[in-house]
Design a protein around this motif. Structure first.
Motif, PDB file in Angstrom:
ATOM      1  N   GLU A  97       0.868  -1.192   0.000  1.00 58.61           N
ATOM      2  CA  GLU A  97       0.000   0.000   0.000  1.00 58.61           C
ATOM      3  C   GLU A  97       0.899   1.234   0.000  1.00 58.61           C
ATOM      4  O   GLU A  97       1.681   1.456   0.918  1.00 58.61           O
ATOM      5  N   LEU A  98       0.790   2.033  -1.063  1.00 61.72           N
ATOM      6  CA  LEU A  98       1.579   3.253  -1.202  1.00 61.72           C
ATOM      7  C   LEU A  98       0.634   4.438  -1.130  1.00 61.72           C
ATOM      8  O   LEU A  98      -0.355   4.494  -1.865  1.00 61.72           O
ATOM      9  N   SER A  99       0.934   5.407  -0.275  1.00 55.58           N
ATOM     10  CA  SER A  99       0.028   6.545  -0.102  1.00 55.58           C
ATOM     11  C   SER A  99       0.823   7.803   0.195  1.00 55.58           C
ATOM     12  O   SER A  99       2.010   7.753   0.553  1.00 55.58           O
ATOM     13  N   SER A 100       0.166   8.952   0.033  1.00 55.73           N
ATOM     14  CA  SER A 100       0.793  10.218   0.415  1.00 55.73           C
ATOM     15  C   SER A 100       0.855  10.295   1.929  1.00 55.73           C
ATOM     16  O   SER A 100       0.092   9.642   2.646  1.00 55.73           O
ATOM     17  N   TRP A 101       1.775  11.134   2.405  1.00 56.23           N
ATOM     18  CA  TRP A 101       1.974  11.227   3.853  1.00 56.23           C
ATOM     19  C   TRP A 101       2.452  12.621   4.206  1.00 56.23           C
ATOM     20  O   TRP A 101       2.828  13.402   3.318  1.00 56.23           O
ATOM     21  N   LYS A 102       2.404  12.948   5.454  1.00 56.49           N
ATOM     22  CA  LYS A 102       2.895  14.242   5.893  1.00 56.49           C
ATOM     23  C   LYS A 102       4.165  14.030   6.709  1.00 56.49           C
ATOM     24  O   LYS A 102       4.183  13.265   7.662  1.00 56.49           O
ATOM     25  N   ARG A 103       5.215  14.730   6.305  1.00 61.13           N
ATOM     26  CA  ARG A 103       6.503  14.653   7.019  1.00 61.13           C
ATOM     27  C   ARG A 103       7.168  16.020   6.866  1.00 61.13           C
ATOM     28  O   ARG A 103       7.320  16.518   5.743  1.00 61.13           O
ATOM     29  N   GLU A 104       7.560  16.590   7.974  1.00 58.70           N
ATOM     30  CA  GLU A 104       8.059  17.967   7.938  1.00 58.70           C
ATOM     31  C   GLU A 104       9.431  18.068   7.301  1.00 58.70           C
ATOM     32  O   GLU A 104       9.707  18.995   6.535  1.00 58.70           O
ATOM     33  N   HIS A 105      10.335  17.103   7.611  1.00 56.53           N
ATOM     34  CA  HIS A 105      11.722  17.212   7.153  1.00 56.53           C
ATOM     35  C   HIS A 105      12.066  16.043   6.224  1.00 56.53           C
ATOM     36  O   HIS A 105      11.501  14.952   6.327  1.00 56.53           O
ATOM     37  N   PRO A 106      13.047  16.250   5.331  1.00 54.95           N
ATOM     38  CA  PRO A 106      13.495  15.151   4.468  1.00 54.95           C
ATOM     39  C   PRO A 106      14.087  14.015   5.301  1.00 54.95           C
ATOM     40  O   PRO A 106      14.569  14.208   6.412  1.00 54.95           O
ATOM     41  N   GLY A 107      14.072  12.850   4.711  1.00 60.02           N
ATOM     42  CA  GLY A 107      14.628  11.685   5.366  1.00 60.02           C
ATOM     43  C   GLY A 107      13.673  10.509   5.309  1.00 60.02           C
ATOM     44  O   GLY A 107      12.629  10.566   4.647  1.00 60.02           O
ATOM     45  N   THR A 108      14.014   9.433   6.004  1.00 59.14           N
ATOM     46  CA  THR A 108      13.231   8.200   5.934  1.00 59.14           C
ATOM     47  C   THR A 108      13.135   7.557   7.310  1.00 59.14           C
ATOM     48  O   THR A 108      14.108   7.557   8.082  1.00 59.14           O
ATOM     49  N   THR A 109      11.993   6.983   7.594  1.00 63.92           N
ATOM     50  CA  THR A 109      11.793   6.157   8.784  1.00 63.92           C
ATOM     51  C   THR A 109      11.300   4.792   8.340  1.00 63.92           C
ATOM     52  O   THR A 109      10.333   4.694   7.577  1.00 63.92           O
ATOM     53  N   VAL A 110      11.972   3.759   8.787  1.00 60.68           N
ATOM     54  CA  VAL A 110      11.543   2.382   8.513  1.00 60.68           C
ATOM     55  C   VAL A 110      11.113   1.779   9.839  1.00 60.68           C
ATOM     56  O   VAL A 110      11.904   1.703  10.789  1.00 60.68           O
ATOM     57  N   ARG A 111       9.859   1.349   9.902  1.00 57.93           N
ATOM     58  CA  ARG A 111       9.307   0.792  11.134  1.00 57.93           C
ATOM     59  C   ARG A 111       9.033  -0.694  10.928  1.00 57.93           C
ATOM     60  O   ARG A 111       8.337  -1.075   9.987  1.00 57.93           O
ATOM     61  N   LEU A 112       9.587  -1.523  11.798  1.00 53.68           N
ATOM     62  CA  LEU A 112       9.386  -2.964  11.715  1.00 53.68           C
ATOM     63  C   LEU A 112       8.490  -3.421  12.857  1.00 53.68           C
ATOM     64  O   LEU A 112       8.801  -3.187  14.035  1.00 53.68           O
TER      65      LEU A 112
END
Length: 615
Positions: free
Chosen positions: A157-172
């Motif tokens: 599932e790919l969707s738009s999201w809100k994130r203030e700063h560039p970068g990535t979070t991977v949650r397992l």
């Protein structure tokens, strides 16, 4: 039914691929932690290349109550197109495309040598630990963030999201039996220390101000300080180096440091192992096959910029780049050892003394190593410890006795004869080498062979050419007559007659090969030698001459001269045989039981004669 042809596409069972990665590609489930840190590293390095003042960091957070672990970075990030094309496609990784290491790469390449990724499978390794993975990311040049949500083997599932700063979070969201990675700090910290200690990006665990990884290691500096390297190696490997070898090789590009370990390895079977890194990520802490076989005492850390990792990143591909690196390292090691042989010989002597047997055994097959040892490896001799070059310098052949050789190197291989041989060579300019271990005898023989056709190695024994005349000063040595040779037959020694110091009736010389063979024969009779080992023993003795112990009878001695004037059934003959047996036993020979039985018979015969009884 008629003939037909159909074109069908390859199909991939995602859940099956993930299972394969977990059970076969990666040997450890915690490899997923390494792969996710690697992805964060590459994202930070991409952003560093576009923003001069940017440094970047990686944060890992554990949520024990939820069984979740997060990997966060403030790196380059992903757009919706990036996420759709690369995150969900096995075998096409964004980093590999940027580096031009995938056939379909059409992206413009800058200087991407600091990026680690390559294969496009690392992200999916997370499913070894997790039942669900969520990726939230925003690219530096995009206003919109994205959210990528998947479970192993299902649609994404790919969707738009809100994130203030560039970068990535991977949650397992971890599987129940892997929840320890969310609950125990050490479970993550140990993995980070094993794989990421040398990454140039700081990694922080659970919001700690202190970074987990070391980041800087002196041995990677272009011009490192030797003392600083030694201290860091001692701290990192928890042992004191005997010698430090900085490594800065331009072609192929290799940097780091090796050191001589104080740990002695038994025999010559152990392999040299090093910690290998690529772009500072640890690939293996026990990489084998890179350093030469003879350097099993070496340890260290090496950055191998031109080598390639295997898909699991737990080893390096054994290709032409690996072979070139191995060749360059061996040459570098030889250059280092040869330099200290010239400039600091005492330092090399200390290393050789500590790893004596490893060096000697390995030099049997390594010509350049043997050339180094000629001037550095010290043999015990009748004149003390000497190198081979010193031995050869003192071993000029006497032209009176020698026509075929310019140098004659004498050696003894039996420890029991060491003192006896030393006394024989006390007044000679030439030393006798005590090659008391088989590999030292072989090493000595190889060094003599390297010296040319006019140098010879000879065993310190009356049967060797020139020994009787030059060392014992005998010019009239002869084999005992057949009658006397048969009389001494039970001793299994070769008996010769000569004239020497009138106070010494008999001299005995042992042959180590003969003694060893007798020992194995006794073991074989007792049935205690395994069949496979016995075959090895048999082949060993088939390859060489079947030498024997030797005895010299002194015709200048009164008793010997009188005895040999009589028949072998005389009492004096029995006394002489007792002297021969005693000389052999004193030297340490292992006599057969028949000789010991004969000894008792000789004593009885002598006693009967002294008491006046008839035989």
């Amino acid at each position: 039914m008629g003939d037909w042809t159909r074109r069908i596409p390859f199909k991939v069972d995602i859940s099956g691929i993930i299972q394969i990665m977990g059970s076969a590609l990666y040997s450890r489930p915690d490899a997923a932690v390494r792969e996710l840190v690697q992805n964060s590293h590459d994202a930070v390095m991409r952003r560093r290349q576009t923003e001069l003042g940017y440094q970047g960091r990686i944060d890992i957070q554990q949520f024990p109550d939820e069984g979740i672990i997060e990997f966060r970075d403030d790196g380059y990030g992903l757009s919706a197109d990036d996420a759709e094309q690369y995150l969900g496609t096995l075998g096409i990784g964004l980093t590999g495309l940027l580096k031009g290491e995938h056939p379909s790469s059409a992206l413009p390449k800058g200087d991407q040598q600091d990026l680690i990724g390559m294969f496009g499978i690392g992200l999916f390794s997370a499913f070894m630990l997790a039942e669900r993975m969520i990726v939230e990311s925003r690219r530096v040049d995009c206003d919109e963030a994205i959210r990528w949500d998947a479970e192993g083997g299902t649609d994404i599932e790919l969707s738009s999201w809100k994130r203030e700063h560039p970068g990535t979070t991977v949650r397992l969201v971890l599987k129940p039996h892997f929840r320890r990675f969310a609950e125990v700090d050490e479970s993550i910290e140990n993995v980070l220390k094993e794989y990421t200690d040398f990454l140039t990006i700081p990694i922080h665990l659970n919001g700690s101000a202190a970074r987990v990884n070391v980041i800087h290691a002196t041995w990677f500096d272009p011009t490192p300080e030797p003392e600083a390297i030694e201290l860091e190696l001692a701290s990192y490997f928890d042992e004191t180096p005997l010698d430090v070898i900085p490594v800065q090789i331009n072609r192929p590009a290799i940097s780091g440091a090796l050191y001589v370990s104080p740990q002695r390895t038994p025999g010559f079977a152990d392999e040299a192992v090093v910690t290998a890194t690529l772009r500072r990520m640890v690939i293996s802490r026990r990489l084998r096959g890179l350093l030469p076989d003879w350097a099993s005492f070496l340890r260290g850390v090496l950055e191998l910029k031109e080598c390639s990792p295997t898909a699991s990143r737990e080893d390096l591909v054994r290709d032409e780049n690996f072979a070139a690196a191995a060749l360059a390292l061996e040459s570098h090691l030889f250059d280092h050892l040869e330099q200290i042989a010239e400039q600091e010989p005492a330092r090399l002597q200390a290393i050789l003394s500590w790893h004596r047997y490893t060096f000697a055994g390995s030099a049997l097959t390594e010509t350049r190593l043997r050339s180094l040892l000629r001037r550095a490896y010290q043999f015990p001799t009748s004149q003390g410890l000497l190198t081979f070059d010193q031995i050869l310098e003192r071993s000029d052949a006497n032209p009176i006795f020698e026509l075929e050789a310019d140098q004659v190197v004498w050696y003894n291989s039996d420890r029991r004869q060491e003192g006896w041989i030393n006394s024989l060579f006390a007044d000679h300019e030439a030393p006798c080498v005590h090659a008391l271990r088989s590999f030292e005898e072989s090493l000595l023989a190889s060094m003599v062979a390297d010296s040319g056709e006019r140098a010879e190695l000879r065993f310190a024994s009356p049967g060797s050419p020139g020994f009787a005349a030059e060392i014992l000063h005998l010019d009239d040595m002869q084999d005992a007559s057949p009658e006397w040779a048969d009389f001494f037959g039970d001793t299994e020694a070769i008996v010769r007659v000569a004239a020497f110091d009138e106070n010494q009736p008999v001299m005995a010389f042992l042959n180590e090969r003969h003694e060893l063979m007798k020992t194995f024969e006794e073991l074989k009779k007792g049935g205690v030698v395994p069949a496979g080992f016995q075959r090895l023993i048999d082949r060993h003795f088939e390859q060489g001459e079947q030498a024997s112990n030797e005895v010299l009878l002194n015709r200048n001695h009164r008793l010997v001269a009188r005895a040999m004037e009589q028949k072998t059934n005389s009492p004096l003959a029995s006394v002489l045989r007792l002297l021969v047996v005693n000389a052999l036993r004193t030297a340490g020979a292992s006599l057969p039981s028949t000789a010991l039985t004969q000894q008792q018979g000789d004593l009885d015969w002598i006693a009967d004669c002294l008491w006046g009884q008839k035989s």
